[in-house]
Each structure stands twice: as C-alpha cells, then as structure tokens.
Design a protein around this motif. Structure first.
Motif, PDB file in Angstrom:
ATOM      1  N   HIS A  88      -5.855  -0.865   5.879  1.00  0.00           N
ATOM      2  CA  HIS A  88      -4.573  -0.154   5.749  1.00  0.00           C
ATOM      3  C   HIS A  88      -4.308   0.399   4.351  1.00  0.00           C
TER       4      HIS A  88
ATOM      5  N   HIS B 184      -3.799   0.799   1.255  1.00  0.00           N
ATOM      6  CA  HIS B 184      -4.415   0.455  -0.019  1.00  0.00           C
ATOM      7  C   HIS B 184      -5.509  -0.577   0.236  1.00  0.00           C
TER       8      HIS B 184
ATOM      9  N   CYS C 106      -6.962  -4.082  -1.447  1.00  0.00           N
ATOM     10  CA  CYS C 106      -6.594  -5.078  -2.460  1.00  0.00           C
ATOM     11  C   CYS C 106      -7.376  -6.351  -2.182  1.00  0.00           C
TER      12      CYS C 106
ATOM     13  N   GLN D 296      -6.748  -7.929   1.280  1.00  0.00           N
ATOM     14  CA  GLN D 296      -7.417  -7.276   2.414  1.00  0.00           C
ATOM     15  C   GLN D 296      -8.902  -7.574   2.437  1.00  0.00           C
TER      16      GLN D 296
ATOM     17  N   CYS E 233      -1.296  -9.249   3.131  1.00  0.00           N
ATOM     18  CA  CYS E 233      -2.331  -8.233   3.362  1.00  0.00           C
ATOM     19  C   CYS E 233      -3.532  -8.724   4.175  1.00  0.00           C
TER      20      CYS E 233
HETATM   21 ZN   LIG Z   1      -2.639  -5.532  -0.260  1.00  0.00          ZN
END
Ligand SMILES: [Zn+2]
Ligand SMILES: [Zn+2]
Length: 192
Positions: free
Chosen positions: A14, A16, A18, A21, A57
């Motif tokens: 999704h 961004h 990071c 994720q 996330c």
């Molecule tokens: Zn994130």
C-alpha cells in the motif's frame, strides 16, 4: 498465481513502503512457507484464513501475500496490539502463529549502524535478516465455527429492536428476542 518474489510484493504494497510493511510481507511469506502453501492466490486460494493482531502497517502488507481479505471472511482482526499473525490452512487443518521478535529492532541497529534513521535502518535489515532472527513461530490450533469459514452461507436474522438485518450467527438471543449485538449492549457508538 504462485508466490512472487519479495521485491514483487514490495512494489504491490500500500501507498508507502516502510519497515512495518516489509515485516508484514516477510511474516506472510514465512507463514506460508511453514504451511507449505506456495500458491495462495491460485490453487490454494480457498484454504487460507489469516488472523492479524495489530492495526498497523504490517497488517496491510499481509493480504498482499496471502490474498486473504476481510470482505472474503478470510482475514480476521483480533486487536491484541502485537505484530503477529496466525496463518490457517483449512484443508490440512493446521495453523501456525508467527510473531515478530522485539529484539529485531535492536538487531537492525547492530546490522546497519551506518544508516541514519530507524525506519531506514529497519527497512534494510528486515529485508535481509534470517527468519529466525525476525520471528518466532508456533504451531497452534484455531477453532473456527462454520459461520467463520469464507464460503459459508446461512440465514440472515432481523433485530427485534432496531429492525436491521444481521448476518447469520452474529445475532444474540436475549429473553427469547433476537437482537443485534448493538442492541444487546455491545454498541461502540452513541446515537445523537
Ligand atoms: Zn507504513
Ligand atoms: Zn438492533
């Protein structure tokens, strides 16, 4: 479709990308590896149910790999506030819970002290760290009622108080009246 490479999943995650994720992607790939399912969105599509335990996330990244979605009843959210997920193979009747180790943050710091910023440091480290330094896994039993299975269809009920329709087995019987959970006292909102 067979499991993709980690980098292909990264490009699909999704908005961004990071550390959270990356951790979620790794967690799902690891869970499926332990279950020996290599085609989660193809031939193993109907076998998988995933429980996620956090609203961060990592949770958004997990369905990118497993294909399990809330709207297919294949993704279950239990808000335990833990970076953990349980991957259930319905056909083989087995499940494995994977939790991210708290020590992985420290480990990321040790691996890449030269990288500035914790997110950048962890993003790099979580790509490369071996599974057993990132996660702990445990075989578990998950009992699912028939109404929790992705394809189950049952009668809908009508709440005797508010008149709203309720999906099967989500109703509550109180003093012989069929009520929705909201009218039975589990309301999370206050009508104005
Ligand atoms: Zn994130
Ligand atoms: Zn009601």
């Amino acid at each position: 479709m067979p499991l993709k490479t980690f980098d292909e999943y990264v490009s699909q995650a999704h908005g961004h990308i990071c550390a959270g994720q990356i951790l979620g992607l790794r967690m799902a790939i690891y869970g499926l590896k332990l279950l020996e399912l290599d085609d989660p969105t193809g031939k193993h599509r109907k076998r998988l149910v995933t429980f996620v335990e956090i609203d961060r996330c990592a949770t958004d990244a997990i369905p990118v790999v497993t294909g399990c979605r809330l709207g297919k009843r294949a993704l279950k959210f239990r808000d335990f506030g833990k970076v953990a997920a349980t991957f259930c193979d319905l056909e083989a009747d087995r499940a494995v819970r994977v939790v991210a180790l708290e020590s992985s943050k420290q480990r990321a710091n040790e691996m890449f002290p030269e990288i500035v910023g914790r997110n950048a440091q962890q993003m790099r480290a979580y790509r490369e760290m071996p599974d057993d330094e990132l996660f702990r896994s445990q075989w578990v039993r998950v009992k699912l009622g028939p109404e929790e299975f992705p394809g189950f269809k049952g009668e809908r009920a009508i709440c005797a108080q508010c008149g709203e329709g309720i999906n099967f087995k989500r109703e509550v019987v109180r003093d012989e009246r069929v009520l929705c959970k909201s009218c039975a006292g589990e309301r999370y909102y206050e009508p104005l």
